[in-house]
Design an enzyme around this catalytic site. Structure first.
Site, PDB file in Angstrom:
ATOM      1  N   THR A 145       0.358 -17.421   7.483  1.00  0.00           N
ATOM      2  CA  THR A 145       0.499 -15.974   7.249  1.00  0.00           C
ATOM      3  C   THR A 145      -0.700 -15.510   6.428  1.00  0.00           C
ATOM      4  O   THR A 145      -0.875 -15.941   5.284  1.00  0.00           O
ATOM      5  CB  THR A 145       1.813 -15.705   6.489  1.00  0.00           C
ATOM      6  OG1 THR A 145       2.883 -16.220   7.273  1.00  0.00           O
ATOM      7  CG2 THR A 145       2.006 -14.218   6.239  1.00  0.00           C
ATOM      8  N   CYS A 205       8.239 -17.560   1.512  1.00  0.00           N
ATOM      9  CA  CYS A 205       7.629 -16.483   2.305  1.00  0.00           C
ATOM     10  C   CYS A 205       7.880 -15.081   1.758  1.00  0.00           C
ATOM     11  O   CYS A 205       6.926 -14.384   1.405  1.00  0.00           O
ATOM     12  CB  CYS A 205       8.098 -16.579   3.749  1.00  0.00           C
ATOM     13  SG  CYS A 205       7.445 -18.051   4.551  1.00  0.00           S
TER      14      CYS A 205
HETATM   15  N1  LIG Z   1       7.833 -22.053   5.523  1.00  0.00           N
HETATM   16  C1  LIG Z   1       8.166 -21.078   6.375  1.00  0.00           C
HETATM   17  O1  LIG Z   1       9.341 -20.835   6.649  1.00  0.00           O
HETATM   18  C2  LIG Z   1       7.102 -20.244   7.039  1.00  0.00           C
HETATM   19  C3  LIG Z   1       7.433 -19.445   8.139  1.00  0.00           C
HETATM   20  C4  LIG Z   1       6.444 -18.695   8.746  1.00  0.00           C
HETATM   21  C5  LIG Z   1       5.142 -18.718   8.257  1.00  0.00           C
HETATM   22  N2  LIG Z   1       4.846 -19.485   7.166  1.00  0.00           N
HETATM   23  C6  LIG Z   1       3.453 -19.520   6.702  1.00  0.00           C
HETATM   24  O2  LIG Z   1       2.839 -20.700   7.209  1.00  0.00           O
HETATM   25  C7  LIG Z   1       1.901 -21.219   6.260  1.00  0.00           C
HETATM   26  C8  LIG Z   1       2.272 -22.651   5.901  1.00  0.00           C
HETATM   27  O3  LIG Z   1       3.522 -22.617   5.253  1.00  0.00           O
HETATM   28  P1  LIG Z   1       4.369 -23.950   4.985  1.00  0.00           P
HETATM   29  O4  LIG Z   1       5.670 -23.533   4.395  1.00  0.00           O
HETATM   30  O5  LIG Z   1       4.358 -24.803   6.197  1.00  0.00           O
HETATM   31  O6  LIG Z   1       3.446 -24.625   3.860  1.00  0.00           O
HETATM   32  P2  LIG Z   1       3.592 -26.069   3.205  1.00  0.00           P
HETATM   33  O7  LIG Z   1       3.154 -25.919   1.810  1.00  0.00           O
HETATM   34  O8  LIG Z   1       4.956 -26.632   3.507  1.00  0.00           O
HETATM   35  O9  LIG Z   1       2.542 -26.964   4.008  1.00  0.00           O
HETATM   36  C9  LIG Z   1       1.162 -26.803   3.946  1.00  0.00           C
HETATM   37  C10 LIG Z   1       0.524 -28.161   4.257  1.00  0.00           C
HETATM   38  O10 LIG Z   1      -0.889 -27.978   4.388  1.00  0.00           O
HETATM   39  C11 LIG Z   1      -1.527 -29.110   3.824  1.00  0.00           C
HETATM   40  N3  LIG Z   1      -2.922 -28.761   3.539  1.00  0.00           N
HETATM   41  C12 LIG Z   1      -3.417 -27.948   2.567  1.00  0.00           C
HETATM   42  N4  LIG Z   1      -4.759 -27.881   2.670  1.00  0.00           N
HETATM   43  C13 LIG Z   1      -5.129 -28.658   3.728  1.00  0.00           C
HETATM   44  C14 LIG Z   1      -6.357 -28.981   4.329  1.00  0.00           C
HETATM   45  N5  LIG Z   1      -7.519 -28.506   3.860  1.00  0.00           N
HETATM   46  N6  LIG Z   1      -6.348 -29.802   5.397  1.00  0.00           N
HETATM   47  C15 LIG Z   1      -5.190 -30.310   5.877  1.00  0.00           C
HETATM   48  N7  LIG Z   1      -3.976 -30.020   5.335  1.00  0.00           N
HETATM   49  C16 LIG Z   1      -3.956 -29.215   4.272  1.00  0.00           C
HETATM   50  C17 LIG Z   1      -0.687 -29.431   2.605  1.00  0.00           C
HETATM   51  O11 LIG Z   1      -0.893 -30.768   2.175  1.00  0.00           O
HETATM   52  C18 LIG Z   1       0.725 -29.194   3.165  1.00  0.00           C
HETATM   53  O12 LIG Z   1       1.255 -30.378   3.735  1.00  0.00           O
HETATM   54  C19 LIG Z   1       1.927 -20.238   5.086  1.00  0.00           C
HETATM   55  O13 LIG Z   1       0.925 -19.274   5.274  1.00  0.00           O
HETATM   56  C20 LIG Z   1       3.288 -19.589   5.206  1.00  0.00           C
HETATM   57  O14 LIG Z   1       3.325 -18.304   4.649  1.00  0.00           O
HETATM   58  C21 LIG Z   1       5.780 -20.270   6.566  1.00  0.00           C
END
Ligand SMILES: NC(=O)c1ccc[n+]([C@@H]2O[C@H](COP(=O)([O-])OP(=O)(O)OC[C@H]3O[C@@H](n4cnc5c(N)ncnc54)[C@H](O)[C@@H]3O)[C@@H](O)[C@H]2O)c1
Length: 445
Positions: free
Chosen positions: A121, A266
């Site tokens: 996002t 979120c």
């Molecule tokens: N969690 C939800 O329900 C949800 C739903 C829709 C959208 N989103 C969006 O999706 C995105 C991710 O959310 P999430 O909840 O999955 O996050 P999260 O924190 O669970 O996961 C992020 C992952 O990215 C990894 N990471 C960070 N930097 C990195 C890099 N340079 N290279 C490789 N890996 C790297 C981290 O180690 C982690 O495992 C956010 O922008 C969030 O707003 C989340």
């Protein structure tokens, strides 16, 4: 197709696994080496119904791989999903350092035409920044490799992520080249068998759509919470009001449940980020400020009700907490209302006995170890064990096993029969008849 998904959190792992389930070959990349090793061993770092068997099966069949090396993953893919975190910066804006870091790394290794997809996002205009970061790396290498950037925001809900991804309400694709739009359309074709759910639009439109969706949902929650607060003062039962307004099809029943505030990774951060975007563009987002302010107050509402009932000094009192995750179906405690309540209770001198069906390990790491060591906080292994000698129960997360408890047995376990129902799960007359004092959110107790 050959895909690379960067970031294996809630979104990246579900995205990669679901594409693999549809027959694509997916490499999931994460900088967290421990997570990668665990995933290769079939250990899933998050609780998400249905995810574990799907990861194991696709890994065993060679369609799903895990690595810490984006460079290696890039050898044979031509679609890259960026699904890393976008946490709030100090000023509330979305922190894009991880997204842009990944974009730069893609630029350092790109060898052939690729579509780079923002799945995280991200604020309006981020695709331009991603494009510039990749282009800058290519220029430094002195190479001219064509690529497109696409916005494909994710709408899955934690706790139902697999279901949402496999059967989405809509697939939003912001693309500004025919080649990228066509490739994305083909990629998602298998999710569109019964009817086409894909909505193509401009990249900036897609970026905005995600924030508008989350802000709208947060607004509905804060709206009904404000109405519930007023109901509390007027001796009106908000449950009747909820049913009365929800039956209007223009309003609907979704997301108008009063409670003790929204949380998770979120809504809070996305509302803040949208506020920041508005202010940056000289717009005072009065509505979004109000949504946030109501939620801040709502996250304290159970504590405030407890203080009204027991007084501000809670030393010598014990509170049972049912539910720690920010919502049922997940072990995610990011911005969970239970954390706010527990911290306020312990600071006011109370002891806490807490239980959650899946978030116990997360909670153990979240709260200070000495709270557990000296008994200020006890994490118990059964919902009824939380009630032992408790002065009151606070229900914070509406897990199904909490919905129809044995009130008669509960009364015998507790020091005082008092229930603070943070999610309006109970029928007040039934609870009162069982001998409890009942405090809901905007309910007649
Ligand atoms: N969690 C939800 O329900 C949800 C739903 C829709 C959208 N989103 C969006 O999706 C995105 C991710 O959310 P999430 O909840 O999955 O996050 P999260 O924190 O669970 O996961 C992020 C992952 O990215 C990894 N990471 C960070 N930097 C990195 C890099 N340079 N290279 C490789 N890996 C790297 C981290 O180690 C982690 O495992 C956010 O922008 C969030 O707003 C989340």
């Amino acid at each position: 197709m050959q895909l690379t998904v960067v970031g294996t959190g809630y979104v990246g792992l579900v995205t990669g696994t679901c594409f693999a389930e549809m027959g694509h070959h997916v490499t999931c990349v994460d900088i967290d080496a421990k997570k990668v090793v665990q995933l290769e061993q079939g250990i899933i770092p998050i609780h998400e119904p249905g995810l574990e068997p799907m990861v194991k099966a696709n890994f065993a069949e060679g369609r799903l791989k895990f690595t810490t090396s984006l460079a290696n993953a890039m050898l044979d893919s031509n679609i890259y999903f960026i699904a890393v975190g976008t946490p709030p910066g100090e000023d509330g804006s979305a922190d894009l350092q991880h997204v842009l870091g990944v974009a730069r790394e893609i630029g350092r290794h790109l060898e052939q035409y690729a579509v780079i997809v923002d799945k995280s996002t991200v604020p309006v205009g981020t695709a331009d920044k991603v494009r510039a970061a990749v282009a800058d790396e290519l220029a430094q290498r002195g190479v001219d490799i064509p690529f497109d950037v696409v916005s494909n925001p994710e709408f899955l809900k934690e706790g139902a992520a697999i279901e949402d991804f496999m059967k989405p309400d809509r697939i939003v694709i912001g693309a500004e080249s025919d080649q990228a739009a066509e490739l994305m359309g083909r990629l998602y074709a298998s999710f569109n068998r019964s009817y086409d759910r894909t909505i193509f639009m401009g990249i900036r439109d897609a970026e905005m759509t995600k924030y508008a969706a989350n802000a709208m949902l947060a607004t509905k929650i804060s709206f009904i919470n404000e109405i519930a607060t007023l109901c509390d003062r007027l001796d009106v039962d908000v449950e009747n009001v909820r049913r009365g307004i929800g039956s209007d099809q223009r309003i609907g029943f979704h997301f108008i449940y009063p409670g003790c505030g929204y949380g998770g990774s979120c809504f809070p951060k996305d509302v803040k980020a949208l506020v920041h975007t508005a202010e940056e563009n000289n717009l005072q987002p009065t509505l979004l400020h109000a949504v946030e302010a109501r939620n801040q107050a709502q996250r304290r509402v159970l504590y405030d009700k407890i203080v009204s009932r027991f007084g501000a000094d809670l030393s010598g009192k014990t509170f049972a907490i049912w539910g720690l995750a920010f919502k049922p179906g997940t072990d995610d405690m990011r911005e969970a209302s239970a954390e706010v309540l527990i911290r306020l209770l312990v600071e006011a001198g109370a002891k806490v006995r807490a239980y959650d069906p899946v978030a116990m390990e997360v909670a153990r790491k979240l709260f200070p170890a000495d709270w557990v060591a000296d008994g200020r906080m006890t994490l118990v292994d059964h919902q009824y064990a939380a009630l032992e000698q408790a002065d009151a129960l606070a229900l914070v997360t509406e897990w199904k096993p909490f919905r129809s408890p044995d009130f008669i047995a509960m009364k015998k376990m507790m020091a005082r029969p008092v229930i603070f129902d943070g999610r309006n799960q109970y029928h007040p007359p039934e609870v009162v008849e069982a001998g409890f004092e009942y405090f809901g959110i905007g309910r007649r107790g």
